[in-house]
Motif scaffolding. Structure first.
Motif, PDB file in Angstrom:
ATOM      1  N   VAL A 112       0.872  -1.177   0.000  1.00 57.21           N
ATOM      2  CA  VAL A 112       0.000   0.000   0.000  1.00 57.21           C
ATOM      3  C   VAL A 112       0.917   1.239   0.000  1.00 57.21           C
ATOM      4  CG1 VAL A 112      -1.819   1.262   1.216  1.00 57.21           C
ATOM      5  CG2 VAL A 112      -1.717  -1.252   1.376  1.00 57.21           C
TER       6      VAL A 112
ATOM      7  N   ALA B 111      -3.849   0.901   8.427  1.00 57.82           N
ATOM      8  CA  ALA B 111      -2.794  -0.114   8.608  1.00 57.82           C
ATOM      9  C   ALA B 111      -3.119  -0.874   9.884  1.00 57.82           C
ATOM     10  CB  ALA B 111      -1.433   0.558   8.718  1.00 57.82           C
TER      11      ALA B 111
ATOM     12  N   PHE C  76       3.333  -1.084   4.072  1.00 55.89           N
ATOM     13  CA  PHE C  76       2.838   0.273   3.844  1.00 55.89           C
ATOM     14  C   PHE C  76       4.033   1.180   3.547  1.00 55.89           C
ATOM     15  CE2 PHE C  76      -0.766  -1.629   5.844  1.00 55.89           C
ATOM     16  CZ  PHE C  76      -1.864  -0.919   5.388  1.00 55.89           C
TER      17      PHE C  76
ATOM     18  N   GLY D 216       3.012  -0.955   9.185  1.00 54.52           N
ATOM     19  CA  GLY D 216       2.717  -2.156   8.392  1.00 54.52           C
ATOM     20  C   GLY D 216       3.791  -3.201   8.627  1.00 54.52           C
TER      21      GLY D 216
END
Ligand SMILES: [Zn+2]
Length: 304
Positions: free
Chosen positions: A134, A157, A178, A288
């Motif tokens: 992401v 997250a 992330f 993340g």
């Protein structure tokens, strides 16, 4: 609600969820990576990550570029629904060139706030894409919409793995990686290039994609003016327009390569890393998955 109808609707719900998860697993079964990039406006994800997206897409990985707002005040001369439609059409053309899918959320430009409702939209978008990676703005950006995209994605997250929030969409089994896209802001701390990707081989492709968003550069977007338009080569002279665009993007992506030279050398080695001309860089978000160098080379399968 009567018990029978409750049981019936529960059964339908369970059935719908299992269908959804079967579909998601069928998509996952191709063994390809799934990447979702959030930008605040219909151009940001293409600007920050369009080259890397093209590289993933070339290898058959699945990339979606999302604009969290509809861009409906992003022009000096027009606004509202017609501008939102124009910008949706622009990013669709750009994303087709990159090889990515498009999503534009119907939230007004300039009005994004980090509400629970918007957090849930982001959680659902990440889950529905079954994302491995992401990417979003850092929450230290000049534009409030950019900042709140950063906050909303940070807030999503970990929650993407929690089953009983947004329980209509199956949770992810693993917290994705992330990443923040790059920016030049220094406070409270400057962007750190943890990962840098050479986009030399896809630079022309990225330019061709960006060329399809004339409202934002040739016309200047929200900061444009008649004076700006007068300085840009006209639409009738496409070659001159593209040269104008190339000069600007060579500067931007060239600067990014210089600033992320250490990361380029780390992943491409001293010889190749030293001569990369154009780069896109990313910073790892602490909320993340925290990948090892080996995992990064799996998630970014274009390092030598
Ligand atoms: Zn923006």
């Amino acid at each position: 609600m009567q018990l029978t109808s409750f049981l019936h609707s529960t059964a339908l719900f369970v059935c719908a969820v299992s269908l959804l998860s079967t579909a998601a697993h069928a998509e996952d079964a191709d063994g390809k990576l799934r990447i979702i990039v959030f930008g605040a406006h219909p151009d940001d994800a293409q600007y920050t990550s369009g080259g890397t997206a093209a590289k993933w897409a070339k290898l058959g990985h699945h990339v979606k570029l999302v604009s969290v707002t509809n861009g409906d005040i992003g022009h000096w001369q027009s606004a509202g629904g017609p501008l939102a439609q124009r910008r949706l059409a622009e990013v669709k053309k750009a994303d087709a060139i990159v090889g990515a899918e498009t999503q534009v959320m119907d939230i007004h430009d300039g009005e994004l706030v980090p509400t629970l409702e918007n957090r849930q939209k982001i959680i659902r978008a990440i889950r529905e894409w079954r994302a491995d990676i992401v990417i979003a703005h850092r929450p230290w950006d000049y534009h409030p919409d950019h900042r709140y995209v950063g906050v909303l994605v940070q807030d999503a997250a970990f929650m993407v793995t929690v089953p009983y929030i947004c329980s209509d969409v199956p949770p992810l089994k693993k917290n994705p990686l992330f990443l923040y896209s790059s920016d030049g802001f220094q406070k409270p701390y400057p962007f750190k290039a943890d990962i840098a990707v050479s986009v030399d081989d896809v630079f022309d492709q990225k330019l061709t994609a960006i060329h399809e968003m004339p409202s934002q550069h040739y016309e200047g977007g929200a900061s444009g003016s008649e004076e700006h338009v007068a300085k840009v080569p006209p639409a009738s002279d496409e070659a001159a327009r593209k040269a104008w665009l190339r000069e600007r993007w060579e500067r931007r992506q060239g600067g990014e390569a210089k600033r992320s030279r250490d990361a380029l050398i780390k992943y491409y080695g001293p010889e190749k890393g030293a001569v990369v001309k154009f780069a896109e860089a990313f910073e790892i978000c602490e909320y993340g998955r925290q990948p090892t160098v080996e995992e990064i080379t799996v998630l970014f399968p274009f390092f030598p």
